[in-house]
Scaffold this motif. Structure first.
Motif, PDB file in Angstrom:
ATOM      1  N   MET A 185       0.838  -1.172   0.000  1.00  0.00           N
ATOM      2  CA  MET A 185       0.000   0.000   0.000  1.00  0.00           C
ATOM      3  C   MET A 185       0.892   1.247   0.000  1.00  0.00           C
ATOM      4  N   PRO A 186       0.658   2.190  -0.930  1.00  0.00           N
ATOM      5  CA  PRO A 186       1.498   3.388  -0.986  1.00  0.00           C
ATOM      6  C   PRO A 186       1.267   4.293   0.224  1.00  0.00           C
ATOM      7  N   ARG A 187       2.290   5.067   0.510  1.00  0.00           N
ATOM      8  CA  ARG A 187       2.216   6.020   1.618  1.00  0.00           C
ATOM      9  C   ARG A 187       1.219   7.128   1.292  1.00  0.00           C
ATOM     10  N   ALA A 188       0.388   7.467   2.262  1.00  0.00           N
ATOM     11  CA  ALA A 188      -0.590   8.533   2.063  1.00  0.00           C
ATOM     12  C   ALA A 188       0.117   9.874   1.936  1.00  0.00           C
ATOM     13  N   MET A 189      -0.422  10.721   1.090  1.00  0.00           N
ATOM     14  CA  MET A 189       0.136  12.056   0.891  1.00  0.00           C
ATOM     15  C   MET A 189      -0.953  13.089   1.122  1.00  0.00           C
ATOM     16  N   GLY A 190      -0.540  14.271   1.499  1.00  0.00           N
ATOM     17  CA  GLY A 190      -1.495  15.360   1.677  1.00  0.00           C
ATOM     18  C   GLY A 190      -2.141  15.722   0.358  1.00  0.00           C
ATOM     19  N   SER A 191      -3.413  16.072   0.408  1.00  0.00           N
ATOM     20  CA  SER A 191      -4.148  16.408  -0.812  1.00  0.00           C
ATOM     21  C   SER A 191      -3.661  17.740  -1.382  1.00  0.00           C
ATOM     22  N   ASP A 192      -3.933  17.940  -2.658  1.00  0.00           N
ATOM     23  CA  ASP A 192      -3.569  19.201  -3.304  1.00  0.00           C
ATOM     24  C   ASP A 192      -4.280  20.382  -2.648  1.00  0.00           C
ATOM     25  N   VAL A 193      -5.527  20.150  -2.244  1.00  0.00           N
ATOM     26  CA  VAL A 193      -6.282  21.217  -1.570  1.00  0.00           C
ATOM     27  C   VAL A 193      -5.583  21.621  -0.279  1.00  0.00           C
ATOM     28  N   ASN A 194      -5.113  20.648   0.498  1.00  0.00           N
ATOM     29  CA  ASN A 194      -4.430  20.966   1.748  1.00  0.00           C
ATOM     30  C   ASN A 194      -3.069  21.610   1.502  1.00  0.00           C
ATOM     31  N   ARG A 195      -2.406  21.238   0.430  1.00  0.00           N
ATOM     32  CA  ARG A 195      -1.126  21.882   0.087  1.00  0.00           C
ATOM     33  C   ARG A 195      -1.347  23.351  -0.272  1.00  0.00           C
ATOM     34  N   GLN A 196      -2.351  23.605  -1.087  1.00  0.00           N
ATOM     35  CA  GLN A 196      -2.655  24.986  -1.459  1.00  0.00           C
ATOM     36  C   GLN A 196      -3.123  25.782  -0.246  1.00  0.00           C
ATOM     37  N   PHE A 197      -3.892  25.117   0.615  1.00  0.00           N
ATOM     38  CA  PHE A 197      -4.363  25.778   1.827  1.00  0.00           C
ATOM     39  C   PHE A 197      -3.188  26.155   2.725  1.00  0.00           C
ATOM     40  N   ALA A 198      -2.208  25.275   2.858  1.00  0.00           N
ATOM     41  CA  ALA A 198      -1.042  25.540   3.703  1.00  0.00           C
ATOM     42  C   ALA A 198      -0.302  26.791   3.228  1.00  0.00           C
ATOM     43  N   LEU A 199      -0.109  26.913   1.934  1.00  0.00           N
ATOM     44  CA  LEU A 199       0.568  28.091   1.394  1.00  0.00           C
ATOM     45  C   LEU A 199      -0.278  29.343   1.611  1.00  0.00           C
ATOM     46  N   CYS A 200      -1.568  29.236   1.378  1.00  0.00           N
ATOM     47  CA  CYS A 200      -2.474  30.364   1.605  1.00  0.00           C
ATOM     48  C   CYS A 200      -2.477  30.758   3.079  1.00  0.00           C
ATOM     49  N   MET A 249      -1.590  26.217  12.190  1.00  0.00           N
ATOM     50  CA  MET A 249      -2.535  25.648  11.224  1.00  0.00           C
ATOM     51  C   MET A 249      -3.238  24.431  11.821  1.00  0.00           C
ATOM     52  N   GLY A 250      -2.486  23.577  12.508  1.00  0.00           N
ATOM     53  CA  GLY A 250      -3.078  22.386  13.096  1.00  0.00           C
ATOM     54  C   GLY A 250      -4.071  22.691  14.200  1.00  0.00           C
ATOM     55  N   ARG A 251      -3.817  23.752  14.955  1.00  0.00           N
ATOM     56  CA  ARG A 251      -4.732  24.117  16.038  1.00  0.00           C
ATOM     57  C   ARG A 251      -5.962  24.851  15.534  1.00  0.00           C
ATOM     58  N   SER A 252      -5.800  25.690  14.512  1.00  0.00           N
ATOM     59  CA  SER A 252      -6.939  26.474  14.034  1.00  0.00           C
ATOM     60  C   SER A 252      -7.721  25.797  12.912  1.00  0.00           C
ATOM     61  N   PHE A 253      -7.062  24.988  12.109  1.00  0.00           N
ATOM     62  CA  PHE A 253      -7.721  24.260  11.018  1.00  0.00           C
ATOM     63  C   PHE A 253      -7.257  22.805  11.036  1.00  0.00           C
ATOM     64  N   PRO A 254      -7.710  22.019  12.016  1.00  0.00           N
ATOM     65  CA  PRO A 254      -7.206  20.646  12.170  1.00  0.00           C
ATOM     66  C   PRO A 254      -7.487  19.745  10.963  1.00  0.00           C
ATOM     67  N   VAL A 255      -8.457  20.086  10.151  1.00  0.00           N
ATOM     68  CA  VAL A 255      -8.767  19.260   8.993  1.00  0.00           C
ATOM     69  C   VAL A 255      -7.642  19.284   7.952  1.00  0.00           C
ATOM     70  N   ALA A 256      -6.753  20.275   8.029  1.00  0.00           N
ATOM     71  CA  ALA A 256      -5.657  20.391   7.063  1.00  0.00           C
ATOM     72  C   ALA A 256      -4.419  19.609   7.473  1.00  0.00           C
ATOM     73  N   VAL A 257      -4.431  19.033   8.697  1.00  0.00           N
ATOM     74  CA  VAL A 257      -3.258  18.353   9.237  1.00  0.00           C
ATOM     75  C   VAL A 257      -3.523  16.855   9.359  1.00  0.00           C
ATOM     76  N   ARG A 258      -2.509  16.054   9.063  1.00  0.00           N
ATOM     77  CA  ARG A 258      -2.613  14.597   9.118  1.00  0.00           C
ATOM     78  C   ARG A 258      -2.930  14.117  10.519  1.00  0.00           C
ATOM     79  N   SER A 259      -3.857  13.188  10.612  1.00  0.00           N
ATOM     80  CA  SER A 259      -4.190  12.532  11.876  1.00  0.00           C
ATOM     81  C   SER A 259      -4.571  11.093  11.561  1.00  0.00           C
TER      82      SER A 259
END
Length: 147
Positions: free
Chosen positions: A1-16, A42-52
């Motif tokens: 099984m390949p390693r999970a990666m952050g979505s493009d939406v979360n990558r763009q969100f991180a930069l924004c 980012m993890g405290r204010s928008f936890p949906v953008a951080v891996r869990s």
């Protein structure tokens, strides 16, 4: 099984997120992934953008650093003077919520970011964690500046 990666939406969100909360400066730095860092905020204010365990499309600290590292505005430095926070972004500072003009900027950033991702806290709590991070970064900058 390949390693999970952050979505493009979360990558763009991180930069924004990072560009919305910081501005260019000559003498300040902002933490990369330690406590009171951009990733922590980012993890405290928008936890949906951080891996869990339940969110495999969120970003890891390594992915976050890579996304910002590809942007010319975020230049990483390593400092052995601050052992608890080895890597920092140079020439960046967080907007200070104690400054009325910068508080308006943070409010506008919050509104934009909240349209992209669901926040994990109200704006007033967000301002408090930013305020704590501003104080923390100022104390680290004071410790690492030459006399």
């Amino acid at each position: 099984m390949p390693r999970a990666m952050g979505s493009d939406v979360n990558r763009q969100f991180a930069l924004c997120f990072a560009t919305s909360l910081t501005c260019s400066t000559q003498k300040s730095t902002v933490g990369c992934v330690a406590k009171h860092s951009l990733f922590d905020l980012m993890g405290r204010s928008f936890p949906v953008a951080v891996r869990s365990a339940s969110n495999r499309t969120g970003l890891t600290p390594c992915e976050f650093k890579k996304v910002l590292g590809q942007n010319a505005a975020f230049v990483q430095i390593r400092s052995r003077k601050v052992p608890e926070e080895l890597t920092r972004y140079i020439h960046r500072r967080l907007f200070d919520p104690d400054n009325e003009e910068e508080l308006k900027t943070l409010r506008n950033a919050w509104l934009v970011l909240s349209q992209i991702r669901t926040p994990g806290m109200p704006f007033t709590d967000f301002v408090e964690i930013i305020r704590d991070a501003v104080r923390h970064n100022a104390s680290l900058d004071a410790r690492t500046r030459p006399p």
